[in-house]
Motif scaffolding. Structure first.
Motif, mmCIF file in Angstrom:
data_model
loop_
_atom_site.group_PDB
_atom_site.id
_atom_site.type_symbol
_atom_site.label_atom_id
_atom_site.label_comp_id
_atom_site.label_asym_id
_atom_site.label_seq_id
_atom_site.Cartn_x
_atom_site.Cartn_y
_atom_site.Cartn_z
ATOM 1 N N GLN A 241 6.490 -8.623 -5.826
ATOM 2 C CA GLN A 241 6.301 -7.434 -6.660
ATOM 3 C C GLN A 241 4.810 -7.199 -6.941
ATOM 4 N N ILE A 242 4.082 -8.267 -7.156
ATOM 5 C CA ILE A 242 2.634 -8.142 -7.356
ATOM 6 C C ILE A 242 1.978 -7.607 -6.096
ATOM 7 N N ASN A 243 2.332 -8.170 -4.961
ATOM 8 C CA ASN A 243 1.790 -7.707 -3.685
ATOM 9 C C ASN A 243 2.181 -6.252 -3.438
ATOM 10 N N SER A 244 3.423 -5.912 -3.736
ATOM 11 C CA SER A 244 3.918 -4.557 -3.518
ATOM 12 C C SER A 244 3.138 -3.553 -4.356
ATOM 13 N N THR A 245 2.877 -3.898 -5.601
ATOM 14 C CA THR A 245 2.128 -2.993 -6.476
ATOM 15 C C THR A 245 0.702 -2.820 -5.983
#
Length: 651
Positions: A241-245
């Motif tokens: 999720q961090i990478n996606s954001t």
């Protein structure tokens, strides 16, 4: 790595091989307070009345220091000033989306297959098939907004058979506007939908003659069935999720976006679902300035939400990169009037006023800005009656915002003005205009929304996308719509009275939007003392043909004077970003909307004719546009190659 102004300056020092960067002359070497960066040799649209056009801008400590001619600004250079050659490119203030859903969208971006700009159903299905083959169990393939069937050369939606043939084994969820979702058989099996599955409140699970679900979910009229079904899909682990954001913010930066106002969203609970964006902020890895709103989550518990949140957060709490902005866009669920133009206008619950008034009273007493989703004038009329009643007892001391306002009346524009409010508009009609015209007629669509009337009344007006579940997050599609009055499919909606010139449209996306987060003093123009947030464009927005506007992207984007994105001549300045995770993410394989400009030229033969193909076939010389505007001419082969259509339509 963290993206800070000093990091950028140090990074430039090692980029001496770049042709676009050079050291200043000795002329300014004695200066002790010289700019950190000078960008020169450009065509800069500042939107500042004092200096509307410039050639160069000097940046110091993340702010615009000076704007003017090359000669004037270059005199300020010192020995450590880094010089960026704009190469004559159009440069604008960073774009600011006044209504979007970046925080929620970022958590899911790496899982979603984007159909923005895809020229045909055949191309869309090919991408779906390829992604289904890459996606491991138990993950789904998701196409969540940003497209319209009218963008496709075939002028139709994919069928359920199309989707099942493309992806027989991997669950697929495809959202179409606020109206419906298409699920393949694998998704139906995973969800357990069968003959015995009842329709949820406000929604329909379509079934065939034998009583089996077909895969079509219909919002009649509530979108809850669509979103609750989507929410049952697997989520990403926190690291992804961090990478996606991060990748979603990189996509924003590719498009020249430097700020957004996040309007909250269903399932976006505060503070839990704000953890990822807070982590990125604390690590110095935000590349978009975010002002966020708090969105009531549970019907019947809205007042309790805002009472609790008023003890946890305050408007403007935070930093220049991440700050709380206020309440909304959902204040109470009984006020929701989703713009599903496939269905009749919904009537709000008779309890709406009783639900809304104590919430607005609480917000006014605590001096919280607030915004409310309002598509139809009938809804706006009722909301304003509540606002006027509260304001009469406790005058509003801060801004309030009506979001969307597609069918607002002149009378209600005046009422908003009298209360000191503003209107945030989005390009949802670019995706749904054909449906609106079919239901309400072309005359009703001519001022939907009536932007020029809002501006003439002196209202604050900001522009945005409402991405991602209906409209695309691409601001250049919105700027195309604002300046041409056309849908994605080329349908002219507006007369000249409701079309903006390019400067006025750009102003809505910059200075106009800044008001909506209370940041007009620091954002929106390239003026001395304001944030050095800017975008250098791939094409000259002010002069390109209208159809080319929606293919613009940024080649260099700066936030607070630091480079957050660069390509081409500026690629070496672009901060590194890890590959999208998980490894099967469409982001690693499929060009994003901001990356498709080159690919589109290769497939122009397959484009919808209103989408830049100059209305003719390069092989046969006939006019494509006649196919959409006239009955098919069976006998005139020069006009349409006979009743079966030209082979250039083949897919």
């Amino acid at each position: 790595m963290p993206i800070r102004r000093r990091t950028f300056v140090q990074g430039l020092a090692s980029a001496g091989a770049l042709a676009t960067i050079r050291s200043p002359s000795a002329r300014g070497q004695q200066m002790t307070d010289a700019p950190d960066v000078i960008l020169h040799n450009g065509r800069i649209t500042t939107l500042d009345a004092a200096t509307p056009d410039a050639e160069a801008v000097a940046v110091k400590d993340g702010l615009v220091e000076t704007i003017g001619t090359d000669d004037t600004v270059m005199r300020l250079a010192g020995p450590k000033t880094k010089i960026v050659d704009l190469g004559g490119r159009r440069t604008i203030p960073g774009l600011n989306d006044s209504h979007t859903h970046l925080i929620r969208g970022g958590l899911n971006f790496n899982m979603e297959l984007r159909w923005e700009g895809v020229p045909s159903v055949a191309d869309a299905l090919r991408s779906l098939k390829a992604q289904a083959e890459r996606t491991p169990a138990p993950q789904w393939v998701r196409v969540v907004g940003g497209w319209s069937e009218f963008q496709f050369a075939e002028r139709r939606m994919p069928t359920l058979d199309d989707i099942n043939n493309a992806a027989p084994d991997t669950p697929v969820f495809i959202l179409h506007l606020y109206g419906r979702a298409l699920l393949n058989k694998a998704a139906l099996n995973v969800l357990g939908f069968d003959k015995s599955t009842p329709n949820p409140p406000g929604g329909v699970i379509e079934k065939d003659a034998s009583g089996n679900p077909t895969g079509l979910l219909l919002a009649k009229p509530s979108a809850l069935i669509l979103y609750s079904t989507l929410a049952r899909g697997p989520t990403l682990p926190i690291e992804d999720q961090i990478n996606s954001t991060r990748h979603y913010m990189r996509e924003m930066n590719r498009l020249g976006i430097t700020s957004v106002i996040d309007a909250g969203g269903g399932g976006q609970n505060y503070p839990d679902d704000y953890d990822v964006i807070q982590r990125l902020h604390d690590a110095g890895e935000l590349t978009v300035r975010i002002a966020y709103n708090l969105f009531a989550q549970k019907a019947g518990g809205e007042l309790g939400d805002f009472e609790r949140w008023s003890t946890m957060a305050k408007p403007d709490q935070g930093t220049a990169m991440l700050r709380m902005s206020g309440a909304g866009e959902n204040l109470t669920w009984s006020a929701a009037d989703f713009e599903n133009f496939l269905e009749p206008r919904p009537d709000l619950a008779p309890t709406m006023e009783a639900d809304l008034e104590p919430i607005v009273e609480l917000l006014a007493a605590n001096k919280w800005p607030f915004r409310i989703h309002a598509t139809y004038d009938e809804s706006i009329d009722r909301f304003l009656t509540v606002f006027e009643r509260v304001n009469g007892k406790s005058p509003f001391e801060t801004r309030f915002i009506i979001d969307h306002a597609e069918t607002i009346s002149d009378r209600n524009i005046d009422r908003i003005k009298a209360l000191g409010g503003g209107i945030a508009i989005q390009h949802r009609m670019a995706f749904q205009g054909e449906y609106f015209v079919e239901r309400y007629g072309a005359d009703a669509a001519r001022e939907t929304p009536p932007i020029n009337k809002m501006l003439a009344a002196g209202l604050p007006v900001g522009a945005g996308t409402d991405a991602t579940r209906v409209s695309s997050y691409d601001p250049w599609v919105a700027l195309f719509w604002l300046t041409t009055g056309q849908t994605l499919g080329g349908l002219p909606l507006y007369g000249e009275a409701n079309i903006l010139d390019r400067t006025a449209a750009l102003r809505l996306w910059t200075a106009g939007s800044a008001w909506f987060s209370g940041e007009a003093e620091v954002k929106g123009t390239l003026s001395p003392g304001k944030y050095a947030d800017l975008a250098v464009l791939s094409a000259d927005y002010m002069t390109v043909p209208p159809q080319e506007i929606r293919r613009i992207n940024a080649v260099l984007t700066m936030v607070g004077g630091a480079v957050v994105y660069g390509e081409g001549d500026y690629a070496d300045l672009s901060p590194p970003i890890p590959p999208a995770s998980p490894s099967w993410s469409p982001v690693n394989t499929v060009p994003s909307p901001a990356q498709r400009a080159g690919a589109e030229k290769e497939t122009r033969h397959a484009r919808a004719c209103a989408d830049g193909c100059q209305s003719h076939c390069g092989v046969h010389g006939h006019d494509h546009l006649i196919a959409w505007n006239n009955p098919i001419p069976v006998s005139d082969k020069n006009a349409f190659w006979g009743a079966l259509g030209c082979s250039c339509f083949a897919v």
